[in-house]
Write an enzyme that holds these catalytic residues in place. Structure first.
Site, PDB file in Angstrom:
ATOM      1  N   HIS A  84     -10.066   3.528  12.609  1.00 15.01           N
ATOM      2  CA  HIS A  84     -10.099   2.780  13.776  1.00 15.01           C
ATOM      3  C   HIS A  84     -10.785   3.909  14.640  1.00 15.01           C
ATOM      4  O   HIS A  84     -10.597   4.061  16.087  1.00 15.01           O
ATOM      5  CB  HIS A  84      -9.122   2.241  14.103  1.00 15.01           C
ATOM      6  CG  HIS A  84      -7.775   3.099  14.554  1.00 15.01           C
ATOM      7  ND1 HIS A  84      -6.806   3.326  13.763  1.00 15.01           N
ATOM      8  CD2 HIS A  84      -7.104   3.297  15.027  1.00 15.01           C
ATOM      9  CE1 HIS A  84      -5.626   4.401  14.184  1.00 15.01           C
ATOM     10  NE2 HIS A  84      -5.735   4.579  15.111  1.00 15.01           N
ATOM     11  N   ASP A 221      -7.454   4.635   5.975  1.00 11.55           N
ATOM     12  CA  ASP A 221      -8.017   4.267   8.103  1.00 11.55           C
ATOM     13  C   ASP A 221      -8.758   5.911   8.047  1.00 11.55           C
ATOM     14  O   ASP A 221      -8.348   6.830   8.580  1.00 11.55           O
ATOM     15  CB  ASP A 221      -6.981   3.646   8.334  1.00 11.55           C
ATOM     16  CG  ASP A 221      -7.869   3.621  10.163  1.00 11.55           C
ATOM     17  OD1 ASP A 221      -8.862   4.441  10.296  1.00 11.55           O
ATOM     18  OD2 ASP A 221      -6.407   3.310  11.184  1.00 11.55           O
ATOM     19  N   SER A 607      -4.025   9.153  16.420  1.00 13.23           N
ATOM     20  CA  SER A 607      -4.180   8.733  15.319  1.00 13.23           C
ATOM     21  C   SER A 607      -4.987   9.446  14.616  1.00 13.23           C
ATOM     22  O   SER A 607      -6.027  10.342  15.710  1.00 13.23           O
ATOM     23  CB  SER A 607      -5.004   7.303  15.883  1.00 13.23           C
ATOM     24  OG  SER A 607      -4.288   6.678  15.292  1.00 13.23           O
TER      25      SER A 607
HETATM   26  N1  ARG Z   1      -1.822   0.353  15.491  1.00 10.32           N
HETATM   27  C1  ARG Z   1      -2.559   1.704  15.440  1.00 10.32           C
HETATM   28  C2  ARG Z   1      -2.871   2.783  16.977  1.00 10.32           C
HETATM   29  O1  ARG Z   1      -2.007   2.075  17.514  1.00 10.32           O
HETATM   30  C3  ARG Z   1      -3.289   1.063  14.427  1.00 10.32           C
HETATM   31  C4  ARG Z   1      -4.691   0.468  15.679  1.00 10.32           C
HETATM   32  C5  ARG Z   1      -6.174  -0.175  15.286  1.00 10.32           C
HETATM   33  N2  ARG Z   1      -6.101  -1.294  13.710  1.00 10.32           N
HETATM   34  C6  ARG Z   1      -6.030  -2.878  14.167  1.00 10.32           C
HETATM   35  N3  ARG Z   1      -5.495  -3.607  12.770  1.00 10.32           N
HETATM   36  N4  ARG Z   1      -6.371  -3.225  14.777  1.00 10.32           N
HETATM   37  O2  ARG Z   1      -4.120   2.414  16.867  1.00 10.32           O
HETATM   38  N1  GLU Z   2      -2.986   4.179  15.894  1.00 11.07           N
HETATM   39  C1  GLU Z   2      -2.495   4.816  16.969  1.00 11.07           C
HETATM   40  C2  GLU Z   2      -3.904   5.921  18.113  1.00 11.07           C
HETATM   41  O1  GLU Z   2      -3.977   5.329  17.689  1.00 11.07           O
HETATM   42  C3  GLU Z   2      -1.502   5.769  16.107  1.00 11.07           C
HETATM   43  C4  GLU Z   2      -0.020   4.658  15.854  1.00 11.07           C
HETATM   44  C5  GLU Z   2       0.855   5.561  16.891  1.00 11.07           C
HETATM   45  O2  GLU Z   2       1.188   4.480  17.733  1.00 11.07           O
HETATM   46  O3  GLU Z   2       2.107   6.310  16.650  1.00 11.07           O
HETATM   47  O4  GLU Z   2      -3.551   6.719  18.184  1.00 11.07           O
END
Ligand code: ARG
Ligand code: GLU
Length: 672
Positions: A84, A221, A607
């Site tokens: 991502h 990921d 991330s």
């Molecule tokens: N929750 C993770 C973050 O905050 C992954 C986001 C990307 N994935 C998704 N299914 N939208 O970045």
């Molecule tokens: N998916 C999040 C990011 O892109 C990390 C998850 C979090 O917020 O800890 O940084």
């Protein structure tokens, strides 16, 4: 003043009143924590984590692009981050003929690696406490304006001196602890960063938004890049003549596996936390702001979903937008729930009452609590108006687009579907009209509403055959001008004073803690600077009668696999590999590990961060947190807060068995 303050803030290292796992530590200050880190199982020294004189773990960590972390995994510039995080690059190289998002991409030779204009990675050269220099010339009697001017002037000098005209260096002075302390961060920026490989989205984004922010998780990921440099190994603009960058340090990979209880360290760039927030701000977040913003996004998501289900072309257009809208939407829900369940407001209030007592007779702190309450009370309604300005009024796509000068028109229309936008206008503007008091609405809004008779009729005028760009721009201008002239000034003025209070309150909390032998060790809120967190692989109990174990595997991917459901439809080849148990050397307990959770205190921006074992070898790549623990940006609870990481063995398995890109494995140092 500041020197003294930070002495006592750290003296208590080892007698932590914090839970051992809480905290995002500055690498250069890690000596003060190293005893505790080692007592958790870490085998290396503080110098191994951060050093300016010799290569250390920090030299293998980069800030990747705008908001992620990445790490070097070979001495030829190979880098791993999340899928991502590389999503934009993978998408930009994709077309109908070569859909790398759908099918994945693997460069089978260096020549096939794809350049990414605009992408850069930054290595931290060093960081340094510059509080004295930043505050040089400061007198306690100075007004806040004068203080800010002075700081700006001193900061500029420090930053200029740090880069000494070297165009490859970037220097930033950043406040810590609400301006009680200042640090200088100097980075070297490499701009030739090429895409090497990415699994298909059906692996890299497996589970999609359904599984996002959740455990158990089965997402592969990751994506792979390579940093290039000039022949002198220094940053250079993209050129065919550039050569793979040779890092001072790269991570060896531990493919021997992890188990519950193992030590983990996450080294990366968390974006923003608010751990020392006053109770009224927590209350506003949990009970007002999040619920309203969630409701507004639910409206948008439902509308998007309905149209996406009708038409495959619309589904593609809105896939990425929906992911963006859904990501914060889901996080805010977990956060509000977690704060409420953990009695965050009540606990803060109890602390504030004690602090208030203690502060009596101390001019620096006396009355802080009361003043906080007054100030937060005075902007509560205006803060909601602000939330609605961005999440309702400006969230209509055409209004934002027209209002900001129709920039990027081609891209905008490529992914635009008017029926969605029209329905969003109706839903969002009605919600605004209903939930915001009349006195905060612009005369323009009220006139238009009266003129058309209803939001629906207004929508019919705004969206005819095509959207009326002129009208959209007019709406944007009028509502935002009103906001800027009538709402923002108070918000800005009050927030300025609030920030000032926090500067004193932060210092006061430390002094109070010291005076009461609270034993708490403070760490600065995340601010996109490099941090170290440590913890253990560990399961958790999300709710009554449920316990989650900490490691997921390919068997779980297969359990979720469903060709009928977009988020769970895996490549046939992965099914085949599972059916024949063709796992190669990545097999563990009859399957291939996919992801694991641990107690590391992480946030957005982490991330792609390296997850390291006790010897500083790479065991995973951080990519998320569990839903029940997303309140950790405000309140860390060791029982529930978990970061989610990709098990590095799953990445190796995909590279090896699915992509057939074993030449990449050869440049890594893999410990088996
Ligand atoms: N929750 C993770 C973050 O905050 C992954 C986001 C990307 N994935 C998704 N299914 N939208 O970045
Ligand atoms: N998916 C999040 C990011 O892109 C990390 C998850 C979090 O917020 O800890 O940084």
């Amino acid at each position: 003043m500041k020197k003294l303050l930070f002495l006592f803030a750290f003296v208590l290292a080892g007698v932590s009143g914090l839970h051992a796992d809480e905290g995002m530590w500055l690498p250069s200050e890690i000596l003060k924590k190293i005893k505790d880190i080692q007592s958790q199982g870490f085998k290396l020294s503080a110098e191994d984590i951060y050093s300016v004189n010799k290569s250390s773990l920090k030299d293998a960590v980069v800030r990747f692009g705008g908001g992620c972390t990445g790490e070097l995994i070979s001495n030829e510039g190979l880098l791993i981050t999340n899928h991502h995080c590389g999503f934009g690059q993978i998408q930009s190289h994709s077309s109908v003929e070569h859909d790398y998002l759908r099918d994945g991409f693997w460069a089978m030779s260096r020549a096939e690696e794809l350049p990414n204009p605009g992408l850069s990675v930054s290595f931290l050269e060093y960081m340094q406490d510059v509080t004295d220099e930043v505050l040089k010339g400061y007198k306690t009697k100075m007004t806040e304006e004068k203080r800010s001017e002075l700081i700006a002037k001193n900061t500029k000098k420090i930053e200029e001196k740090a880069v000494k005209g070297n165009p490859n260096l970037r220097a930033n002075v950043r406040p810590l602890y609400y301006g009680n302390q200042y640090f200088l961060f100097v980075y070297k920026v490499y701009t030739d960063v090429r895409l090497v490989g990415a699994p298909p989205s059906s692996i890299g984004k497996f589970g999609g938004d359904t599984d996002n922010w959740m455990w158990p998780r089965h997402t592969g990921d990751f994506s792979i890049f390579r940093v290039y440099a000039g022949e002198d190994n220094e940053p250079a603009a993209y050129s065919e003549k550039n050569v793979p960058f040779r890092p001072k340090k790269f991570f060896k990979i531990n493919a021997r596996g992890i188990k519950e209880g193992d030590f983990t360290m996450v080294y990366g760039f968390p974006g923003s936390t608010r751990e020392y927030l006053f109770s009224d701000a927590v209350k506003y977040t949990a009970y007002t702001s999040n619920p309203h913003k969630i409701a507004l996004r639910t409206l948008r998501l439902d509308i998007q979903k309905e149209e996406m289900n009708k038409d495959q072309a619309v589904r593609i257009k809105y896939a990425s937008k929906q992911a963006g809208v859904a990501n914060a939407w889901k996080k805010w829900q977990g956060e509000a729930k977690g704060l409420i369940k953990n009695h965050a407001v009540e606990n803060k209030q109890a602390f504030e009452a004690k602090f208030d007592q203690w502060a009596k007779g101390k001019p620096e702190y006396e009355g802080l609590v009361t003043r906080f309450k007054e100030l937060y009370g005075s902007i509560e309604e205006l803060s909601l108006v602000q939330d609605y300005q961005s999440e309702a009024l400006n969230a209509v796509e055409i209004i934002g687009f027209a209002g900001r000068g129709q920039r990027g028109a081609e891209r905008f229309y490529k992914d635009y579907h008017m029926p969605i936008d029209k329905a969003c206008f109706v839903a969002l503007y009605n919600a605004y009209n209903k939930n915001i008091a009349d006195k905060y609405k612009s005369p323009y809004f009220k006139e238009q509403l009266q003129k058309f008779g209803s939001i629906e009729a207004w929508a019919d005028a705004l969206f005819t055959e095509t959207p009326n760009l002129e009208m959209a721009a007019e709406i944007y201008k009028n509502t935002n001008d009103w906001f800027r002239e009538n709402i923002a000034p108070t918000l800005i003025a009050v927030n300025k004073e609030i920030n000032l209070l926090y500067r004193a309150y932060m210092k006061g909390q430390m002094e109070y803690n010291d005076a009461t032998n609270g034993g708490k060790i403070f760490y600065p809120d995340a601010n996109s600077t490099l941090r170290v967190t440590y913890g253990k692989v560990k399961g958790y109990k999300p709710a009554d009668a449920i316990y989650y174990t900490p490691v997921s595997s390919l068997d779980g991917v297969i359990e979720k696999d469903n060709p009928e459901i977009y988020d769970y439809n895996i490549p046939q080849k992965l099914r085949d590999l599972h059916a024949t148990k063709d796992y190669g050397q990545w097999e563990s307990e009859g399957s291939v590990p996919v992801a694991f959770i641990a107690t590391n205190h992480t946030s957005g921006g982490n991330s792609g961060s390296p997850v390291l074992d006790a010897e500083g070898n790479l065991i995973g790549v951080n990519f998320d947190r569990v839903w029940e623990g997303t309140m950790s940006d405000v309140l860390y609870d060791p029982e529930i807060c978990r970061n989610i990481s990709l098990d590095i063995r799953f990445a190796l398995f995909v590279i090896d068995k699915l992509a057939g890109a074993s030449h990449l494995l050869e440049e890594m140092e893999i410990l088996k």
